[in-house]
Design a protein around this motif. Sequence first.
Motif, PDB file in Angstrom:
ATOM      1  N   UNK A 381      90.169 -76.022  84.038  1.00 51.88           N
ATOM      2  CA  UNK A 381      88.754 -76.175  83.718  1.00 51.88           C
ATOM      3  C   UNK A 381      88.064 -74.812  83.849  1.00 51.88           C
ATOM      4  N   UNK A 382      87.447 -74.363  82.745  1.00 51.26           N
ATOM      5  CA  UNK A 382      86.697 -73.127  82.746  1.00 51.26           C
ATOM      6  C   UNK A 382      85.253 -73.429  82.377  1.00 51.26           C
ATOM      7  N   UNK A 383      84.434 -72.407  82.359  1.00 55.88           N
ATOM      8  CA  UNK A 383      83.009 -72.619  82.099  1.00 55.88           C
ATOM      9  C   UNK A 383      82.763 -73.269  80.747  1.00 55.88           C
ATOM     10  N   UNK A 384      83.565 -72.899  79.752  1.00 60.64           N
ATOM     11  CA  UNK A 384      83.375 -73.440  78.404  1.00 60.64           C
ATOM     12  C   UNK A 384      84.153 -74.733  78.161  1.00 60.64           C
ATOM     13  N   UNK A 385      84.842 -75.218  79.171  1.00 61.19           N
ATOM     14  CA  UNK A 385      85.589 -76.460  79.030  1.00 61.19           C
ATOM     15  C   UNK A 385      87.048 -76.290  79.429  1.00 61.19           C
ATOM     16  N   UNK A 386      87.874 -77.284  79.100  1.00 56.93           N
ATOM     17  CA  UNK A 386      89.304 -77.239  79.444  1.00 56.93           C
ATOM     18  C   UNK A 386      90.046 -76.300  78.505  1.00 56.93           C
ATOM     19  N   UNK A 387      90.873 -75.413  79.096  1.00 56.23           N
ATOM     20  CA  UNK A 387      91.619 -74.431  78.322  1.00 56.23           C
ATOM     21  C   UNK A 387      93.072 -74.384  78.799  1.00 56.23           C
ATOM     22  N   UNK A 388      93.991 -74.076  77.859  1.00 54.48           N
ATOM     23  CA  UNK A 388      95.415 -73.934  78.184  1.00 54.48           C
ATOM     24  C   UNK A 388      95.701 -72.472  78.507  1.00 54.48           C
ATOM     25  N   UNK A 389      96.273 -72.228  79.664  1.00 61.03           N
ATOM     26  CA  UNK A 389      96.633 -70.868  80.079  1.00 61.03           C
ATOM     27  C   UNK A 389      98.076 -70.855  80.559  1.00 61.03           C
ATOM     28  N   UNK A 390      98.656 -69.667  80.608  1.00 63.66           N
ATOM     29  CA  UNK A 390     100.006 -69.524  81.182  1.00 63.66           C
ATOM     30  C   UNK A 390      99.928 -69.732  82.680  1.00 63.66           C
ATOM     31  N   UNK A 391     101.002 -70.261  83.235  1.00 66.60           N
ATOM     32  CA  UNK A 391     101.056 -70.400  84.677  1.00 66.60           C
ATOM     33  C   UNK A 391     101.178 -69.028  85.324  1.00 66.60           C
ATOM     34  N   UNK A 392     100.526 -68.809  86.432  1.00 61.21           N
ATOM     35  CA  UNK A 392     100.673 -67.543  87.146  1.00 61.21           C
ATOM     36  C   UNK A 392     102.125 -67.338  87.560  1.00 61.21           C
ATOM     37  N   UNK A 393     102.566 -66.104  87.540  1.00 56.24           N
ATOM     38  CA  UNK A 393     103.951 -65.791  87.902  1.00 56.24           C
ATOM     39  C   UNK A 393     104.284 -66.244  89.312  1.00 56.24           C
ATOM     40  N   UNK A 394     103.303 -66.276  90.150  1.00 52.04           N
ATOM     41  CA  UNK A 394     103.537 -66.634  91.559  1.00 52.04           C
ATOM     42  C   UNK A 394     103.351 -68.115  91.823  1.00 52.04           C
ATOM     43  N   UNK A 395     103.192 -68.914  90.750  1.00 54.96           N
ATOM     44  CA  UNK A 395     102.951 -70.345  90.937  1.00 54.96           C
ATOM     45  C   UNK A 395     104.069 -70.993  91.741  1.00 54.96           C
ATOM     46  N   UNK A 396     103.732 -71.702  92.750  1.00 53.36           N
ATOM     47  CA  UNK A 396     104.691 -72.406  93.591  1.00 53.36           C
ATOM     48  C   UNK A 396     104.806 -73.844  93.121  1.00 53.36           C
TER      49      UNK A 396
END
Length: 398
Positions: A381-396
């Motif tokens: 969820x971002x200011x302009x709505x729901x957006x698809x992003x890459x997972x952070x490299x450090x995602x656990x």
Amino acid sequence: MTIADRWLLPDGMDEVLPPQASRMEEVRRALLDLYYGWGYDQVMPPPVEFLDSLLTGTGTELELQTFKLTDQMTGRMMGASADVTPQVARMDAHSLKRQGPVRLCYCANVLRAKPDQYQAGRSPVQVGLELFGHAGLEADLEVLRLALTSLTVAGAREVHLALGHIGIYRSLVEAAELSADQERAVFKALELKSPGELASCVEDSVSDPLLAEMLRSLVTLHGGPEVLDEAREVFAEAPQAVGAALDQLRALYQGVAAQHPEVEFYFDLAELRGYQYHTGMMFSAFVPGYGQALAKGGRYDDTGRAFGRARPATGFSLELKLLAGLAPSSRREGGIWAPAEGDGLADAVRQLREQGERVVQALPGQRTGPEQHQCQRQLVRQAEGWRVTDLPASEDPS
């Protein structure tokens, strides 16, 4: 039985897990769409039929592969389908009764009492097609081209096509007027590809020296297209049907090579696979890295005679589990990880799925994360709505 034994499967039976199951469905859909484009209508045969229908005209080999059971409603013997082709022949002859050429395709699970020496396993997923009602070379050529195209669609890049014709051996044996025992001995020697044993059998059984030499030569007539020229010389004095079979093989070779120049051809005039079943040309298609044929078929005229309608027929079958391993999936890898809840989240997830995306939505309290569910992206969820992003490299993921 211990708990450890409860998960065991019978020998030759296997289950299909991700991602193979998804890949199989992808190939299945691509092949059935291919056949539809060539005019083939899909049929779905039943998994079990009465034996006197299921085994009609198929010889003893298929009977040995068929699981048998008693119908509790009628007391008649039934069999689980071990090969779809006889069932489709029954549909053409008895159920459909269409006039002119009929093109039918299928994809069905079959069950076998023992592994198939050509395509392995006891629970194959059989996909293929049959063309009924045309005895000409054009039908065989269409079937051959579709078999090769099927392998290409599934991801094969190097195909070797083995061609033979059961009419050559059959014509020579008929001309030699062998007894049943003599023919069985010659047949066994040819199956073993044993020149010495074949020569001994022919010497004991065939009085005509010319026919004897022709039968002995069968075991040596294998190789590239040059084999057809060699066979023309060897069988110069053979029955007319032998020359006609060689003409058919030459025409099939030229017709296939014109559209599939990348295919390597191999001819074996002593190939007797399906002798009780096939009536003309036979073929098998191989791909390096696989120990068995990925496609096999040929002509099997008059199978529908027992159903009151003898028809020319030609076709082929493939094993979907093997095809699924030819190439990786063409689907976009990696799904999108969505949180369990949020304002407007349901609409965002729905829109992504309508676009063909794979969206895995977390459940409340779920402890596994995106990587365990094959997700490389996330919905945030971002200011302009729901957006698809890459997972952070450090995602656990845990």
